[in-house]
Scaffold this motif. Structure first.
Motif, PDB file in Angstrom:
ATOM      1  N   ALA A  79       0.816  -1.214   0.000  1.00 47.37           N
ATOM      2  CA  ALA A  79       0.000   0.000   0.000  1.00 47.37           C
ATOM      3  C   ALA A  79       0.851   1.267   0.000  1.00 47.37           C
ATOM      4  O   ALA A  79       0.526   2.242  -0.680  1.00 47.37           O
ATOM      5  N   GLU A  80       1.935   1.245   0.742  1.00 47.19           N
ATOM      6  CA  GLU A  80       2.821   2.411   0.799  1.00 47.19           C
ATOM      7  C   GLU A  80       3.393   2.713  -0.588  1.00 47.19           C
ATOM      8  O   GLU A  80       3.411   3.858  -1.038  1.00 47.19           O
ATOM      9  N   GLU A  81       3.848   1.684  -1.257  1.00 42.46           N
ATOM     10  CA  GLU A  81       4.431   1.838  -2.597  1.00 42.46           C
ATOM     11  C   GLU A  81       3.369   2.281  -3.611  1.00 42.46           C
ATOM     12  O   GLU A  81       3.614   3.154  -4.446  1.00 42.46           O
ATOM     13  N   VAL A  82       2.199   1.692  -3.531  1.00 40.08           N
ATOM     14  CA  VAL A  82       1.111   2.045  -4.444  1.00 40.08           C
ATOM     15  C   VAL A  82       0.727   3.514  -4.271  1.00 40.08           C
ATOM     16  O   VAL A  82       0.556   4.245  -5.251  1.00 40.08           O
ATOM     17  N   ALA A  86       1.187   6.659  -6.894  1.00 40.63           N
ATOM     18  CA  ALA A  86       0.038   7.473  -7.291  1.00 40.63           C
ATOM     19  C   ALA A  86       0.304   8.957  -7.038  1.00 40.63           C
ATOM     20  O   ALA A  86      -0.071   9.809  -7.847  1.00 40.63           O
ATOM     21  N   THR A  87       0.971   9.259  -5.937  1.00 44.40           N
ATOM     22  CA  THR A  87       1.304  10.642  -5.616  1.00 44.40           C
ATOM     23  C   THR A  87       2.275  11.205  -6.644  1.00 44.40           C
ATOM     24  O   THR A  87       2.101  12.341  -7.124  1.00 44.40           O
ATOM     25  N   GLU A  88       3.281  10.424  -7.004  1.00 44.86           N
ATOM     26  CA  GLU A  88       4.251  10.878  -8.004  1.00 44.86           C
ATOM     27  C   GLU A  88       3.588  11.076  -9.362  1.00 44.86           C
ATOM     28  O   GLU A  88       3.893  12.029 -10.080  1.00 44.86           O
ATOM     29  N   PHE A  90       0.457  11.892  -9.837  1.00 45.56           N
ATOM     30  CA  PHE A  90      -0.329  13.124  -9.706  1.00 45.56           C
ATOM     31  C   PHE A  90       0.560  14.346  -9.887  1.00 45.56           C
ATOM     32  O   PHE A  90       0.201  15.293 -10.592  1.00 45.56           O
ATOM     33  N   ILE A  91       1.730  14.327  -9.255  1.00 45.20           N
ATOM     34  CA  ILE A  91       2.653  15.460  -9.365  1.00 45.20           C
ATOM     35  C   ILE A  91       3.069  15.668 -10.820  1.00 45.20           C
ATOM     36  O   ILE A  91       3.084  16.807 -11.317  1.00 45.20           O
ATOM     37  N   ARG A  92       3.402  14.583 -11.521  1.00 41.07           N
ATOM     38  CA  ARG A  92       3.785  14.701 -12.936  1.00 41.07           C
ATOM     39  C   ARG A  92       2.649  15.295 -13.760  1.00 41.07           C
ATOM     40  O   ARG A  92       2.861  16.199 -14.579  1.00 41.07           O
ATOM     41  N   ARG A  93       1.445  14.804 -13.548  1.00 42.10           N
ATOM     42  CA  ARG A  93       0.295  15.302 -14.318  1.00 42.10           C
ATOM     43  C   ARG A  93      -0.027  16.744 -13.970  1.00 42.10           C
ATOM     44  O   ARG A  93      -0.323  17.549 -14.852  1.00 42.10           O
ATOM     45  N   PHE A  94       0.014  17.072 -12.688  1.00 45.07           N
ATOM     46  CA  PHE A  94      -0.297  18.438 -12.271  1.00 45.07           C
ATOM     47  C   PHE A  94       0.719  19.414 -12.858  1.00 45.07           C
ATOM     48  O   PHE A  94       0.353  20.483 -13.361  1.00 45.07           O
TER      49      PHE A  94
END
Length: 134
Positions: A79-82, A86-88, A90-94
């Motif tokens: 879960a931590e890795e997933v 997902a956060t990374e 999001f950052i790339r897309r944002f």
């Protein structure tokens, strides 16, 4: 208790997964992630009910996160890795969305959520297309 030796000092995602693994060892578990997924929907509905009633959704949000961790665990993932991935993403897309807005001579703060969503969806489609072509 089966769960007594799971350290309270662990990060929350890791602790949730360990608690679920311990419960699974005594048979309190679904066989597959597909079987566990409806619990996520059920918990999301309970969050919605709390929000609609203008009540504090904290407890139901915790249940929702716990159910999500269970599905992740049953998929054989961490879960931590997933969540980190997902956060990374999001950052790339944002960041790409911000850049596209700037290229169009606009400012992020001047756009509505609907207008930003158009950029977001374009970036998302482009990134998915790039990933598929690799």
């Amino acid at each position: 208790s089966v769960l007594a030796d799971v350290s309270k000092g662990l990060p929350a995602l890791m602790r949730a997964s360990k608690v679920q693994k311990k419960a699974a060892q005594v048979g309190f578990d679904w066989d597959t992630a597909l079987e566990a997924l409806p619990k996520v929907t059920e918990e999301a509905q309970e969050v919605l009910e709390e929000l609609n009633q203008q009540r504090d959704p904290a407890e139901e949000l915790g249940d929702l996160l716990f159910a999500c961790v269970n599905v992740v665990r049953l998929c054989g993932l961490d879960a931590e890795e997933v969540l980190k991935n997902a956060t990374e993403k999001f950052i790339r897309r944002f960041t790409a969305m911000e850049n596209a807005i700037i290229l169009d001579g606009k400012a992020l703060k001047g756009l509505t959520l609907s207008e930003m969503d158009v950029y977001w969806n374009c970036v998302k489609a482009a990134q998915k297309s790039d990933a598929a072509s690799r």
